[in-house]
Design an enzyme around this catalytic site. Structure first.
Site, mmCIF file in Angstrom:
data_model
loop_
_atom_site.group_PDB
_atom_site.id
_atom_site.type_symbol
_atom_site.label_atom_id
_atom_site.label_comp_id
_atom_site.label_asym_id
_atom_site.label_seq_id
_atom_site.Cartn_x
_atom_site.Cartn_y
_atom_site.Cartn_z
ATOM 1 C CB CYS A 1 -18.223 4.408 -19.640
ATOM 2 S SG CYS A 1 -17.335 5.823 -18.964
ATOM 3 C CB CYS B 1 -17.968 0.934 -16.027
ATOM 4 S SG CYS B 1 -18.077 1.448 -14.306
ATOM 5 C CB CYS C 1 -21.895 6.327 -13.793
ATOM 6 S SG CYS C 1 -20.604 7.582 -13.896
ATOM 7 C CD GLU D 1 -2.977 -0.520 -0.165
ATOM 8 O OE1 GLU D 1 -3.282 0.666 -0.354
ATOM 9 O OE2 GLU D 1 -3.280 -1.425 -0.943
ATOM 10 C CB CYS E 1 -13.290 4.457 -13.343
ATOM 11 S SG CYS E 1 -14.037 6.092 -13.270
HETATM 12 S S1 SF4 Z 1 -19.381 4.646 -16.011
HETATM 13 FE FE1 SF4 Z 1 -18.771 6.166 -14.502
HETATM 14 S S2 SF4 Z 1 -17.718 5.003 -12.913
HETATM 15 FE FE2 SF4 Z 1 -17.835 3.717 -14.726
HETATM 16 S S3 SF4 Z 1 -15.925 4.040 -15.862
HETATM 17 FE FE3 SF4 Z 1 -17.444 5.462 -16.681
HETATM 18 S S4 SF4 Z 1 -17.161 7.315 -15.488
HETATM 19 FE FE4 SF4 Z 1 -16.161 5.689 -14.340
#
Ligand code: SF4
Length: 351
Positions: free
Chosen positions: A205, A208, A214, A43, A198
């Site tokens: 996206c 995602c 989002c 970390e 992200c």
């Molecule tokens: S949908 Fe939103 S959280 Fe997902 S990668 Fe795109 S910007 Fe990031």
């Protein structure tokens, strides 16, 4: 925030955990037979540094310092030599200092306590949360750069995440979104999502798991978040480095004071004016002609450093001048093994 209501029905942690099962990273060196020590070291190394850069450093570090006792009883110089090239050397110094505290006061066991962890040098709230979740499976949130970016986009936060009141809000969300179980996986999932989907530029996206809720995505404004830090001018400092070489192909290096920029590392003698006479007196070397090498700039987070190297070749070996604890004559070919900051290392390679 007008848009928060649309997220209330969405199970953020479940979506993230499902995604992690299929796509998360599970083969990183610090994820194998996890110990609190491994989690802690990884970390700290991962602060401000990407996974791929960290891996070889982490592996070498662990081979030499396999546990807290090995790290605590090692010389700081050696620890910094293993850190050399990773940057942000205060991390290496703090790691060593904390190892000594844990060795003497906690019987070589990292405390499984958020408050106690945060009292150790170099461990902030997010790192303490990560250690608690990853190593001790406790229900604690993290808010590193990746999580800040994800939440800033997910909630379309209209302000710089570093501003204290924004950060406070982000912490509240990070805590509210925590699942009741699988804390280690969830913590890793957040880091992985920020690092692989992200991402800072060109987030993916389409793949995602948070996309359906989002806000930045819904508003087609992903690239607007996170909001940037309000601009301020970065100061520029100018220094000269004296690259002194003697007839044994040795160069003179000075150890920086323990605190401050590059604390405890070996550097060329540095000065800010051109009074070569007093510089040479201080270094106990005869005044000789200098040759200007190509100047370069090193960028720190809070200022820029313009460096003008000056090469001075001595006509003697200067064997009468013994090494002192804060200065050393070292063969150019051996200098790279010392704990050197990156620009010093780069300059040594050119000699
Ligand atoms: S949908 Fe939103 S959280 Fe997902 S990668 Fe795109 S910007 Fe990031």
């Amino acid at each position: 925030m007008k848009t928060l209501s649309i997220q209330t029905t969405f199970n953020f942690s479940e979506a993230l955990l499902d995604w992690y099962e299929k796509h998360g990273r599970k083969d990183l060196p610090w994820q194998q037979s996890v110990t609190p020590y491994q989690v802690w070291v990884s970390e700290i190394m991962l602060q401000q540094t990407q996974v791929n850069t960290v891996i070889p450093y982490y592996v070498r570090f662990m081979q030499r310092f396999p546990d807290i006792a090995a790290l605590a009883t090692a010389k700081l110089d050696e620890v910094l030599a293993y850190w050399s090239g990773l940057g942000y050397y205060a991390r290496g110094r703090n790691l060593h200092k904390s190892a000594q505290i844990i060795y003497h006061e906690f019987d070589s066991e990292l405390p499984a306590d958020l408050e106690q962890l945060q009292r150790l040098p170099g461990i902030g709230r997010s790192t303490a949360g990560a250690i608690m979740a990853l190593a001790f499976h406790q229900r604690q949130a993290i808010l590193d750069g990746n999580v800040k970016r994800v939440l800033s986009r997910f909630y379309a936060v209209n302000d710089w995440p570093g501003r204290p009141q924004v950060e406070k809000q982000l912490w509240q969300w990070a805590e509210a979104l925590l699942p009741n179980k699988d804390l280690a996986k969830y913590t890793q999932a957040q880091m992985d999502l920020g690092a692989t989907l992200c991402t800072r530029s060109r987030p993916d996206c389409q793949r995602c798991p948070l996309q359906s809720h989002c806000l930045a995505y819904a508003q087609n404004t992903v690239s607007d978040y996170p909001r940037p830090r309000p601009k301020k001018t970065v100061p520029v400092k100018h220094v000269q480095w004296l690259v002194v070489e003697n007839t044994h192909q040795e160069i003179l290096l000075m150890k920086r004071p323990g605190t401050g920029i590059w604390g405890g590392l070996w550097c060329f003698p540095e000065f800010t004016d051109a009074d070569m006479e007093s510089v040479c007196q201080r270094l106990q070397i005869p005044i000789s002609e200098t040759l200007s090498l190509t100047p370069f700039q090193h960028i720190f987070s809070h200022f820029k450093l313009n460096i003008q190297p000056l090469k001075m070749t001595l006509a003697h070996a200067l064997t009468v001048i013994a090494d002192k604890p804060d200065r050393i004559w070292v063969k150019i070919s051996a200098a790279e093994k010392l704990a050197l900051p990156a620009p010093v290392k780069a300059l040594v390679r050119q000699l």
